[in-house]
Design an enzyme around this catalytic site. Structure first.
Site, PDB file in Angstrom:
ATOM      1  N   SER A  87       0.814  -1.210   0.000  1.00  7.55           N
ATOM      2  CA  SER A  87       0.000   0.000   0.000  1.00  7.55           C
ATOM      3  C   SER A  87       0.846   1.258   0.000  1.00  7.55           C
ATOM      4  CB  SER A  87      -0.944  -0.013   1.198  1.00  7.55           C
ATOM      5  OG  SER A  87      -0.278  -0.445   2.340  1.00  7.55           O
ATOM      6  N   HIS A 129      -2.559  -2.698  -6.191  1.00  7.56           N
ATOM      7  CA  HIS A 129      -2.994  -2.300  -4.848  1.00  7.56           C
ATOM      8  C   HIS A 129      -4.520  -2.264  -4.755  1.00  7.56           C
ATOM      9  CE1 HIS A 129      -3.241   1.017  -1.578  1.00  7.56           C
ATOM     10  NE2 HIS A 129      -3.289  -0.188  -1.032  1.00  7.56           N
ATOM     11  N   GLU A 164      -5.216   0.278  -7.722  1.00  9.66           N
ATOM     12  CA  GLU A 164      -4.115   1.124  -8.211  1.00  9.66           C
ATOM     13  C   GLU A 164      -3.097   0.191  -8.863  1.00  9.66           C
ATOM     14  OE1 GLU A 164      -3.132   5.037  -5.588  1.00  9.66           O
ATOM     15  OE2 GLU A 164      -2.933   3.168  -4.491  1.00  9.66           O
ATOM     16  N   ASN A 187      -2.863   6.276  -0.498  1.00  8.22           N
ATOM     17  CA  ASN A 187      -2.423   6.477   0.879  1.00  8.22           C
ATOM     18  C   ASN A 187      -1.673   7.781   1.105  1.00  8.22           C
ATOM     19  OD1 ASN A 187      -3.571   4.364   2.340  1.00  8.22           O
ATOM     20  ND2 ASN A 187      -2.221   2.931   1.294  1.00  8.22           N
TER      21      ASN A 187
HETATM   22  N1  CAA Z   1     -16.314  -8.532   2.617  1.00 11.25           N
HETATM   23  C1  CAA Z   1     -17.253  -8.646   1.667  1.00 11.25           C
HETATM   24  N2  CAA Z   1     -18.330  -7.838   1.589  1.00 11.25           N
HETATM   25  C2  CAA Z   1     -18.458  -6.893   2.528  1.00 11.25           C
HETATM   26  C3  CAA Z   1     -17.531  -6.717   3.560  1.00 11.25           C
HETATM   27  C4  CAA Z   1     -16.412  -7.592   3.579  1.00 11.25           C
HETATM   28  N3  CAA Z   1     -15.462  -7.503   4.501  1.00 11.25           N
HETATM   29  N4  CAA Z   1     -17.932  -5.686   4.341  1.00 11.25           N
HETATM   30  C5  CAA Z   1     -19.080  -5.234   3.815  1.00 11.25           C
HETATM   31  N5  CAA Z   1     -19.402  -5.949   2.730  1.00 11.25           N
HETATM   32  C6  CAA Z   1     -20.540  -5.747   1.846  1.00 11.25           C
HETATM   33  C7  CAA Z   1     -21.831  -6.090   2.538  1.00 11.25           C
HETATM   34  O1  CAA Z   1     -22.153  -7.458   2.400  1.00 11.25           O
HETATM   35  C8  CAA Z   1     -22.807  -5.196   1.803  1.00 11.25           C
HETATM   36  O2  CAA Z   1     -23.169  -5.789   0.564  1.00 11.25           O
HETATM   37  P1  CAA Z   1     -24.580  -5.456  -0.134  1.00 11.25           P
HETATM   38  O3  CAA Z   1     -24.719  -3.964  -0.225  1.00 11.25           O
HETATM   39  O4  CAA Z   1     -24.439  -6.109  -1.459  1.00 11.25           O
HETATM   40  O5  CAA Z   1     -25.600  -6.063   0.770  1.00 11.25           O
HETATM   41  C9  CAA Z   1     -22.002  -3.950   1.462  1.00 11.25           C
HETATM   42  O6  CAA Z   1     -20.634  -4.350   1.537  1.00 11.25           O
HETATM   43  C10 CAA Z   1     -22.262  -2.845   2.437  1.00 11.25           C
HETATM   44  O7  CAA Z   1     -21.984  -3.341   3.729  1.00 11.25           O
HETATM   45  P2  CAA Z   1     -22.837  -3.013   5.015  1.00 11.25           P
HETATM   46  O8  CAA Z   1     -24.245  -2.695   4.632  1.00 11.25           O
HETATM   47  O9  CAA Z   1     -22.612  -4.077   6.032  1.00 11.25           O
HETATM   48  O10 CAA Z   1     -22.117  -1.758   5.653  1.00 11.25           O
HETATM   49  P3  CAA Z   1     -21.858  -0.342   5.073  1.00 11.25           P
HETATM   50  O11 CAA Z   1     -22.926   0.111   4.157  1.00 11.25           O
HETATM   51  O12 CAA Z   1     -21.518   0.443   6.260  1.00 11.25           O
HETATM   52  O13 CAA Z   1     -20.557  -0.520   4.166  1.00 11.25           O
HETATM   53  C11 CAA Z   1     -18.224  -0.518   3.877  1.00 11.25           C
HETATM   54  C12 CAA Z   1     -19.382  -1.109   4.666  1.00 11.25           C
HETATM   55  C13 CAA Z   1     -18.344  -0.911   2.417  1.00 11.25           C
HETATM   56  C14 CAA Z   1     -16.972  -1.123   4.473  1.00 11.25           C
HETATM   57  C15 CAA Z   1     -18.277   1.045   4.021  1.00 11.25           C
HETATM   58  O14 CAA Z   1     -18.336   1.390   5.361  1.00 11.25           O
HETATM   59  C16 CAA Z   1     -17.094   1.730   3.394  1.00 11.25           C
HETATM   60  O15 CAA Z   1     -17.036   1.926   2.200  1.00 11.25           O
HETATM   61  N6  CAA Z   1     -16.099   2.122   4.233  1.00 11.25           N
HETATM   62  C17 CAA Z   1     -14.894   2.764   3.778  1.00 11.25           C
HETATM   63  C18 CAA Z   1     -13.952   1.731   3.251  1.00 11.25           C
HETATM   64  C19 CAA Z   1     -12.676   2.333   2.753  1.00 11.25           C
HETATM   65  O16 CAA Z   1     -12.431   3.512   2.785  1.00 11.25           O
HETATM   66  N7  CAA Z   1     -11.788   1.455   2.286  1.00 11.25           N
HETATM   67  C20 CAA Z   1     -10.493   1.830   1.850  1.00 11.25           C
HETATM   68  C21 CAA Z   1      -9.555   1.669   2.988  1.00 11.25           C
HETATM   69  S1  CAA Z   1      -7.948   2.164   2.549  1.00 11.25           S
HETATM   70  C22 CAA Z   1      -7.276   0.827   1.832  1.00 11.25           C
HETATM   71  O17 CAA Z   1      -7.800  -0.241   1.779  1.00 11.25           O
HETATM   72  C23 CAA Z   1      -5.961   1.069   1.255  1.00 11.25           C
HETATM   73  C24 CAA Z   1      -4.816   0.834   2.116  1.00 11.25           C
HETATM   74  O18 CAA Z   1      -3.785   0.546   1.578  1.00 11.25           O
HETATM   75  C25 CAA Z   1      -4.831   1.019   3.581  1.00 11.25           C
END
Ligand code: CAA
Length: 283
Positions: free
Chosen positions: A119, A140, A152, A190
């Site tokens: 990342s 990524h 990415e 990031n």
């Molecule tokens: N695996 C698979 N599916 C998942 C999941 C997981 N771990 N977590 C959630 N989901 C799915 C759910 O099943 C749900 O699917 P449907 O809409 O088809 O029913 C959908 O995602 C939405 O989930 P929820 O309704 O339970 O919860 P939510 O609406 O709050 O969404 C989230 C959860 C998608 C995680 C949302 O909170 C979100 O987008 N958060 C921000 C995530 C983010 O910013 N990610 C990037 C992080 S940085 C990174 O990854 C880079 C790095 O290098 C650090």
């Protein structure tokens, strides 16, 4: 290059998400982890995620079984011998990545592509320990991998156009949108995200607001799906710290210095969701 078999090296939350996504797209996947129990936890995480889709009536039990049958587990890296592509998703440390790539270079076919899900670390530096830097690339994914559309794609200094093209079309086959970025610390994701999270930690450290208040401001005021501290817990406090260190060292600019409170949480083992405690407490 025609990619059919994929080894994912590292069965943590990113590795298992990548393995799930690849299996759902029809690829034969081997999920490798040095720690046999970690590989077991990885496949359990995948089973749970797919079961949620079955419960929602989106997938049948047969389809779930088909997806799980596409994934085999291994704790012996030699099993990567037949892979067309390896995607490394090990912890965010250059020494770990280099020793894995050195080993994979000796094991994998000459034409296999070695990709890293790093990342923030330099693709060029990781590639330098192999005899095939033209076949090493950054891929990524974002967490949770099955949900987030972005990948990415980062070329190292020697990455060939052919490998870049194969990985870009693979990302599309996986249902993702590839975005090419250059090989600089933290890439784009990031470099932009982590200083925001770090600044949110500073706001708590300096007593500007409690974690809940910081997160509410960003969720209600900026429409972020998660507040920055909730997101830090989701990503892992140790990973956030490692990325801030890479930005700080890589640019030599004090604007990237990790907040002392972030260091303290990492030192305490308060790593977020995975350890049961971070800025919040998890059952
Ligand atoms: N695996 C698979 N599916 C998942 C999941 C997981 N771990 N977590 C959630 N989901 C799915 C759910 O099943 C749900 O699917 P449907 O809409 O088809 O029913 C959908 O995602 C939405 O989930 P929820 O309704 O339970 O919860 P939510 O609406 O709050 O969404 C989230 C959860 C998608 C995680 C949302 O909170 C979100 O987008 N958060 C921000 C995530 C983010 O910013 N990610 C990037 C992080 S940085 C990174 O990854 C880079 C790095 O290098 C650090």
């Amino acid at each position: 290059m025609d990619i059919r078999t994929i080894t994912v090296a590292g069965a943590g939350q990113m590795g298992s998400g990548i393995a799930q996504t690849a299996a759902e797209s029809g690829f034969d996947v081997m999920l490798y982890d040095l720690d046999r129990q970690a590989a077991g936890r990885g496949i359990a995480r995948i089973g749970k995620a797919i079961s949620r889709s079955v419960d929602k009536g989106r997938l049948t039990e047969e389809r779930k079984a088909d997806i799980l049958n596409k994934i085999t587990l291994s704790s012996d890296l030699e099993d990567a011998r037949g892979a067309d592509l390896v995607i490394e998703a090990a912890p965010e440390r250059m020494d770990i990545k280099k020793s894995l790539f050195r080993a994979l270079d000796g094991i994998c076919r000459q034409d296999a592509i070695l990709a890293t899900n790093t990342s923030s670390l330099s693709i060029t530096e990781i590639a330098s320990v192999t005899g095939r830097p033209e076949r090493v690339i950054g891929m990524h994914f974002m967490n949770p991998v099955p949900v987030m559309p972005l990948v990415e794609i980062i070329r190292g200094m020697a990455t060939s156009d052919e490998v870049f093209g194969s990985i870009r079309s693979l990302a599309q086959t996986l249902g993702k949108t590839p975005v090419e970025v250059r090989d600089f610390p933290g890439f784009v994701s990031n470099r932009v995200l982590m200083p925001m999270i770090n600044e949110a930690v500073f706001a708590v450290y300096e007593g500007v607001a409690a974690p809940e208040a910081v997160d509410q401001v960003m969720k209600l005021g900026m429409n972020h799906p998660m507040g920055p501290l909730e997101l830090a817990d989701f990503i892992g406090i140790d990973t956030c710290l490692a990325i801030m260190e890479t930005l700080y060292e890589g640019f030599g600019d004090s604007k990237y210095r990790p907040c002392p409170l972030l260091r303290k949480y990492a030192a305490a083992g308060w790593l977020g969701r995975k350890s049961g405690r971070g800025f919040y407490i998890y059952e």
